[in-house]
Design an enzyme around this catalytic site. Sequence first.
Site, PDB file in Angstrom:
ATOM      1  N   CYS A 114     -26.661  -6.188 -10.487  1.00  0.00           N
ATOM      2  CA  CYS A 114     -27.842  -5.995 -11.528  1.00  0.00           C
ATOM      3  C   CYS A 114     -27.688  -4.692 -12.375  1.00  0.00           C
ATOM      4  O   CYS A 114     -28.472  -4.414 -13.184  1.00  0.00           O
ATOM      5  CB  CYS A 114     -29.078  -5.768 -10.838  1.00  0.00           C
ATOM      6  SG  CYS A 114     -29.076  -4.147  -9.780  1.00  0.00           S
ATOM      7  N   HIS A 171     -31.240   6.311 -28.237  1.00  0.00           N
ATOM      8  CA  HIS A 171     -32.008   5.337 -29.151  1.00  0.00           C
ATOM      9  C   HIS A 171     -31.197   4.490 -29.926  1.00  0.00           C
ATOM     10  O   HIS A 171     -31.435   3.493 -30.256  1.00  0.00           O
ATOM     11  CB  HIS A 171     -32.919   6.212 -30.219  1.00  0.00           C
ATOM     12  CG  HIS A 171     -34.200   6.738 -29.395  1.00  0.00           C
ATOM     13  ND1 HIS A 171     -34.258   8.122 -29.323  1.00  0.00           N
ATOM     14  CD2 HIS A 171     -35.361   6.105 -29.022  1.00  0.00           C
ATOM     15  CE1 HIS A 171     -35.438   8.226 -28.549  1.00  0.00           C
ATOM     16  NE2 HIS A 171     -36.048   7.057 -28.490  1.00  0.00           N
TER      17      HIS A 171
HETATM   18  C1  PEP Z   1     -27.589   0.899 -11.199  1.00  0.00           C
HETATM   19  O1  PEP Z   1     -27.332   1.961 -10.944  1.00  0.00           O
HETATM   20  O2  PEP Z   1     -26.519   0.031 -11.423  1.00  0.00           O
HETATM   21  C2  PEP Z   1     -28.951   0.262 -11.305  1.00  0.00           C
HETATM   22  C3  PEP Z   1     -29.000  -0.967 -11.766  1.00  0.00           C
HETATM   23  O3  PEP Z   1     -29.879   1.266 -11.329  1.00  0.00           O
HETATM   24  P1  PEP Z   1     -30.458   2.220 -12.371  1.00  0.00           P
HETATM   25  O4  PEP Z   1     -29.391   1.766 -13.418  1.00  0.00           O
HETATM   26  O5  PEP Z   1     -31.476   2.092 -12.404  1.00  0.00           O
HETATM   27  O6  PEP Z   1     -29.900   3.630 -11.655  1.00  0.00           O
END
Ligand code: PEP
Length: 589
Positions: free
Chosen positions: A521, A224
């Site tokens: 990402c 949080h």
């Molecule tokens: C990651 O692992 O970098 C990703 C984008 O997926 P998540 O954070 O949802 O596991």
Amino acid sequence: MFGFTLERVDLSTVSCNLVHMTATSLSSSQVTDSTASGTVLHGVPVVTGVAYAPVIRPGTLPKVDVGALPDIAEADRPAEKERFGAAAATVATRLRERAAHATGAASEVLAATATLAQDRGWLGAAEKRISDGAPAVRAVTGAIDQFVDMFTKLGGLMAERVTDLRDIRDRVIAELDGLPEPGVPLPDEPSVLCAEDLAPADTAGLDPSLIVALATTLGGPTSHTAIIARQLGIPCVVAVAGLDDVPAGATVLVDGTRGTVTVTPDEAEALAAVDDAARVAAAAAGWTGPGATADGHQVAVLANVQDGAAARAARETPAEGVGLFRTELCFLNTDAEPTVDEQAQIYGEVLEAFAGHKVVIRTLDAGSDKPLKFAGHPDEANPALGVRGIRIAENNPGLLANQLDAIAAAAERTGQQPWVMAPMIATAVEAQNFAEQVRSRGLTPGVMIEVPAAALLADRILEHVDFLSIGTNDLAQYTMAADRMSADLATLTDPWQPAVVALVAMAVRAGAAAGKPVGVCGEAAADPLLACVLTGLGVTSLSAAAAAVQGVGAKLAQVTLEQCRDAADAVLATASAAEARAAALEVLG
Ligand code: PEP
Ligand code: MG
């Protein structure tokens, strides 16, 4: 980092999830003398920016040996139960009132804590203890401890809710004992709030003109503290080793970009650092996109979202599209698999929010820290290395087929052409099977590169799919063999680890050779400096939490592609995350 919504946790259902047990250590790191002037404490950077101010710490309840409190006579137990019920209700009402006066995530956090304060699971457990003779304070402590234990064993997201439970315990006990509510004191000058960890009710509704930075000893990137700091836009560093020894009143410099807290620094240097950071922030606020380096090399800057509301909020930023739609986050509290129509409706909202723009939908990444009740997770000793992500489709192919049907239906209804990618791909065969199913529905297939094996064989995976998206959060976890939710291991799961960057480079090279796009990402893309390094490696898009989009775009606009490439080369030649950051700073400023 995840950008999780603050979902309600139903305590009465938690015990059913014990199959996902993971041991999570929440102990703080040990440091000998962290209070000497100029000492630099290291943590995990969560929100960029720099602040220089004295430390304040939240108030705590006086320690009471609850075990020594005498039992309640049988005749008095109904009244004690009522007293307890009234105290819990008062705490919940106060939190709800504060929720009504707050906005955005702060309001959500307070409302979620109020709901937890009234959860039948723990209230029932406390009432039972009172019926057995425990005084209310002992009953509250025992009942909450019981759930804290359970959440800690569950690990991941659940373990991060432990702070919320302890906060409710302290508030209810203060109410029972007629003490002032524990929490953050109102400072009379701008201050840095330091704590072991911060409860949602502590952080929600903080005034950013008075609390200018947050630093905690515990906490992960999805805690949080991190969520609220992002909303307030104040610098934040979590998992800071040695922070507990820094007393209230000491002046500190918090650097949310480097992840450091400097104790009683040189004043002139500290003020200069604050000025520099303010200039960077002003530049970010003025960035309107599209993503490109100063010399015009284009890199799409996209947003990570988890539902239609988040996508609509991201549309207000210069984000050029959605680089990661984490679909599993729509269903964390859903008991039964949503129908194809229900799913299509939800996915359609995100497609509509970014009509005419790129949207990358990820199929359910259920399991590990994100179990879904309807995914049929097996009982596993080590779920992070178990049946999660695409692996679920092996035993439950209908789940993936239905989701792809829903995405195809949403695409058809909105006239959009989403890209669809699978999480946790480890082999080229998995990528091939996935791609066939996606293509058969007229959609564009891609996969995430989150497992080192997939980065190593990215060229062979690219024979089957049209794009790659690198998930640096899991790639760091699996490359470094370090739980991404562990504060103790945060230095290892730092995406600046040169080993992680080397695997990213490998996947990017494979993409370039195949002429196919490779984006990032994971949270690495939310760090403006690292985003430039990734650009230098050759990634074609960067997707980050909406709040990070402008910072990333603005930084990129200040540097040339050649600088990015030089920084990438420099980082690849280093031997530690700290060296890598320093090398990039040297080149990119
Ligand atoms: C990651 O692992 O970098 C990703 C984008 O997926 P998540 O954070 O949802 O596991
Ligand atoms: Mg991942």
